[in-house]
Design a protein around this motif. Sequence first.
Motif, PDB file in Angstrom:
ATOM      1  N   UNK A 108      10.435 -43.101  34.478  1.00  0.00           N
ATOM      2  CA  UNK A 108      11.407 -43.939  33.567  1.00  0.00           C
ATOM      3  C   UNK A 108      10.862 -45.320  33.503  1.00  0.00           C
ATOM      4  N   UNK A 109      10.622 -45.838  34.607  1.00  0.00           N
ATOM      5  CA  UNK A 109      10.008 -47.521  34.704  1.00  0.00           C
ATOM      6  C   UNK A 109       8.898 -47.482  33.821  1.00  0.00           C
ATOM      7  N   UNK A 110       7.812 -46.687  33.987  1.00  0.00           N
ATOM      8  CA  UNK A 110       6.621 -46.663  33.206  1.00  0.00           C
ATOM      9  C   UNK A 110       6.891 -46.432  31.645  1.00  0.00           C
ATOM     10  N   UNK A 111       7.915 -45.843  31.456  1.00  0.00           N
ATOM     11  CA  UNK A 111       8.237 -45.717  29.933  1.00  0.00           C
ATOM     12  C   UNK A 111       8.740 -46.919  29.456  1.00  0.00           C
ATOM     13  N   UNK A 112       9.439 -47.537  30.164  1.00  0.00           N
ATOM     14  CA  UNK A 112      10.023 -48.945  29.757  1.00  0.00           C
ATOM     15  C   UNK A 112       9.094 -49.929  29.298  1.00  0.00           C
ATOM     16  N   UNK A 113       7.815 -49.786  30.483  1.00  0.00           N
ATOM     17  CA  UNK A 113       6.985 -50.612  30.241  1.00  0.00           C
ATOM     18  C   UNK A 113       5.895 -50.551  29.046  1.00  0.00           C
ATOM     19  N   UNK A 114       6.115 -49.129  28.745  1.00  0.00           N
ATOM     20  CA  UNK A 114       5.139 -48.745  27.357  1.00  0.00           C
ATOM     21  C   UNK A 114       5.702 -49.789  26.120  1.00  0.00           C
ATOM     22  N   UNK A 115       7.127 -49.790  26.218  1.00  0.00           N
ATOM     23  CA  UNK A 115       7.733 -50.454  25.266  1.00  0.00           C
ATOM     24  C   UNK A 115       7.372 -52.173  25.273  1.00  0.00           C
ATOM     25  N   UNK A 116       7.995 -52.432  26.568  1.00  0.00           N
ATOM     26  CA  UNK A 116       7.953 -53.890  26.624  1.00  0.00           C
ATOM     27  C   UNK A 116       6.554 -54.637  26.749  1.00  0.00           C
ATOM     28  N   UNK A 117       5.444 -53.741  26.951  1.00  0.00           N
ATOM     29  CA  UNK A 117       4.137 -54.195  26.616  1.00  0.00           C
ATOM     30  C   UNK A 117       3.699 -54.503  25.476  1.00  0.00           C
ATOM     31  N   UNK A 118       4.526 -54.039  24.347  1.00  0.00           N
ATOM     32  CA  UNK A 118       4.138 -54.203  23.123  1.00  0.00           C
ATOM     33  C   UNK A 118       4.825 -55.445  22.225  1.00  0.00           C
ATOM     34  N   UNK A 119       5.720 -55.857  23.158  1.00  0.00           N
ATOM     35  CA  UNK A 119       6.376 -57.142  22.696  1.00  0.00           C
ATOM     36  C   UNK A 119       5.450 -58.374  22.863  1.00  0.00           C
ATOM     37  N   UNK A 120       5.777 -59.517  22.087  1.00  0.00           N
ATOM     38  CA  UNK A 120       6.733 -59.590  21.075  1.00  0.00           C
ATOM     39  C   UNK A 120       6.381 -58.952  19.849  1.00  0.00           C
ATOM     40  N   UNK A 121       5.393 -58.139  19.739  1.00  0.00           N
ATOM     41  CA  UNK A 121       4.788 -57.824  18.405  1.00  0.00           C
ATOM     42  C   UNK A 121       5.905 -56.691  17.683  1.00  0.00           C
ATOM     43  N   UNK A 122       6.117 -55.725  18.572  1.00  0.00           N
ATOM     44  CA  UNK A 122       6.844 -54.572  18.367  1.00  0.00           C
ATOM     45  C   UNK A 122       8.079 -54.639  17.491  1.00  0.00           C
ATOM     46  N   UNK A 169      -4.502 -52.151  21.298  1.00  0.00           N
ATOM     47  CA  UNK A 169      -5.850 -51.475  21.615  1.00  0.00           C
ATOM     48  C   UNK A 169      -6.122 -52.174  23.133  1.00  0.00           C
ATOM     49  N   UNK A 170      -5.927 -53.482  23.105  1.00  0.00           N
ATOM     50  CA  UNK A 170      -6.283 -54.190  24.264  1.00  0.00           C
ATOM     51  C   UNK A 170      -5.836 -53.451  25.584  1.00  0.00           C
ATOM     52  N   UNK A 171      -4.402 -53.106  25.459  1.00  0.00           N
ATOM     53  CA  UNK A 171      -3.725 -52.635  26.538  1.00  0.00           C
ATOM     54  C   UNK A 171      -4.406 -51.293  26.870  1.00  0.00           C
ATOM     55  N   UNK A 172      -4.567 -50.451  25.799  1.00  0.00           N
ATOM     56  CA  UNK A 172      -5.175 -49.278  26.254  1.00  0.00           C
ATOM     57  C   UNK A 172      -6.700 -49.174  26.466  1.00  0.00           C
ATOM     58  N   UNK A 232      12.202 -46.054  16.234  1.00  0.00           N
ATOM     59  CA  UNK A 232      13.062 -46.884  15.511  1.00  0.00           C
ATOM     60  C   UNK A 232      12.414 -48.345  15.552  1.00  0.00           C
ATOM     61  N   UNK A 233      11.778 -48.879  16.408  1.00  0.00           N
ATOM     62  CA  UNK A 233      11.293 -49.890  16.204  1.00  0.00           C
ATOM     63  C   UNK A 233      10.188 -50.135  15.232  1.00  0.00           C
ATOM     64  N   UNK A 234       9.334 -48.953  15.074  1.00  0.00           N
ATOM     65  CA  UNK A 234       8.174 -49.273  14.077  1.00  0.00           C
ATOM     66  C   UNK A 234       8.964 -48.802  12.781  1.00  0.00           C
ATOM     67  N   UNK A 235      10.083 -48.200  12.646  1.00  0.00           N
ATOM     68  CA  UNK A 235      10.709 -47.847  11.282  1.00  0.00           C
ATOM     69  C   UNK A 235      11.496 -49.220  10.963  1.00  0.00           C
ATOM     70  N   UNK A 236      11.791 -49.876  11.867  1.00  0.00           N
ATOM     71  CA  UNK A 236      12.741 -51.280  11.480  1.00  0.00           C
ATOM     72  C   UNK A 236      11.417 -52.136  10.877  1.00  0.00           C
ATOM     73  N   UNK A 237      10.304 -52.149  11.643  1.00  0.00           N
ATOM     74  CA  UNK A 237       9.056 -53.061  11.131  1.00  0.00           C
ATOM     75  C   UNK A 237       8.913 -52.615   9.560  1.00  0.00           C
ATOM     76  N   UNK A 238       8.863 -51.464   9.261  1.00  0.00           N
ATOM     77  CA  UNK A 238       8.554 -50.953   7.850  1.00  0.00           C
ATOM     78  C   UNK A 238       9.518 -51.233   6.844  1.00  0.00           C
TER      79      UNK A 238
END
Lengths: 194, 194
Positions: free
Chosen positions: B63-77, B94-97, B132-138
């Motif tokens: 759960x902690x790592x799943x949260x990090x997947x999203x926070x690592x994409x901020x502030x962009x996402x 890309x840099x993250x992965x 949902x966050x990507x959809x908000x971006x679109x």
Amino acid sequence: MKLTPKGQATRQRIVEGAAEYLRSNDPGAVTLDDVRAVTHTSKGQIFHYFPDGKEQLLLAVAQHEADRVLTDQEPHLSALDSWESWSAWRDALLARYRAQGRYCPLGALMDQVSSTPGAAAVVSELLGQWQRRVSTGVVTMQGNGLVSSDLDADRIAGAFVAGIQGGVQVLRATGSTDQLESMLDLLIDYLRRS
Amino acid sequence: MKLTPKGQATRQRIVEGAAEYLRSNDPGAVTLDDVRAVTHTSKGQIFHYFPDGKEQLLLAVAQHEADRVLTDQEPHLSALDSWESWSAWRDALLARYRAQGRYCPLGALMDQVSSTPGAAAVVSELLGQWQRRVSTGVVTMQGNGLVSSDLDADRIAGAFVAGIQGGVQVLRATGSTDQLESMLDLLIDYLRRS
């Protein structure tokens, strides 16, 4: 290990029987005794073909399931030469994964053997072959004047393979094929608009 | 279990310490004693917060790592409101992965807990929030007149999430980020051409 034709047939019978059994049983909980029972083989036979034990057998079953991922997409995957054939491939893929549902036999096996030497090679080989076949389809469409020759066939084929793979992962986690369907439609639409 | 603020802090310390440790150690081979040692906690404390044992702890770390997947994409996402911001998000992903390479901490944990009740929910929740966050971006891009309002924002967001997920799976199997890159470029190009 070099096998005689008869040996190959026995090994194949064990792998196929185990694969069938593992499609409705958790690979983590299965024992070699279970496999022996469902394939009507002796302990000695199992040990002869899989001397390293359960992981070696599971890896062989994973290879078998990886082969099936590609053969299940035929005859469409090797004949992507018109928009109708791309559409038929899309429909066949969706039907296969809808029928499969959340439980992915290859995925469940890979969860078990992911740290085994040889496991990454099984998946790499599958993804590579898959990408090459899609790429051949894109090149054929370019040859037929249906897809822009500006597109890099290998890159877009890589996107297809990653996209389908991702859609299947989402299916495993959520039970929904919506993302797989969106992905396939978007990719084919991208080709059409090129 | 209702925890006091101090209890929450201790539980959080165990989860974060275990997460850090598991980023360079195979979750399958880790013991609760290892976690106790690296987090400087007692057996009683570990048992108090994770009475069901190792799987429960691994799920909390997942759960902690799943949260990090999203926070690592901020502030962009959370600010996908211009082509520059989509491009910055792409580069950050890309840099993250690329930095992460073949070893995916969340993936390795999920391999361990995939049959645990609650595991699918962790992934479902991650994928849902991400979509949902990507959809908000679109939708934001549509509001700014940069993306066609004919596009179904939720469907294309689903394709993004599946596509990234698939690219990461290919990375885990092959060590290459090529497919992830192709996928992201294709999806953003698809938006641009809409």
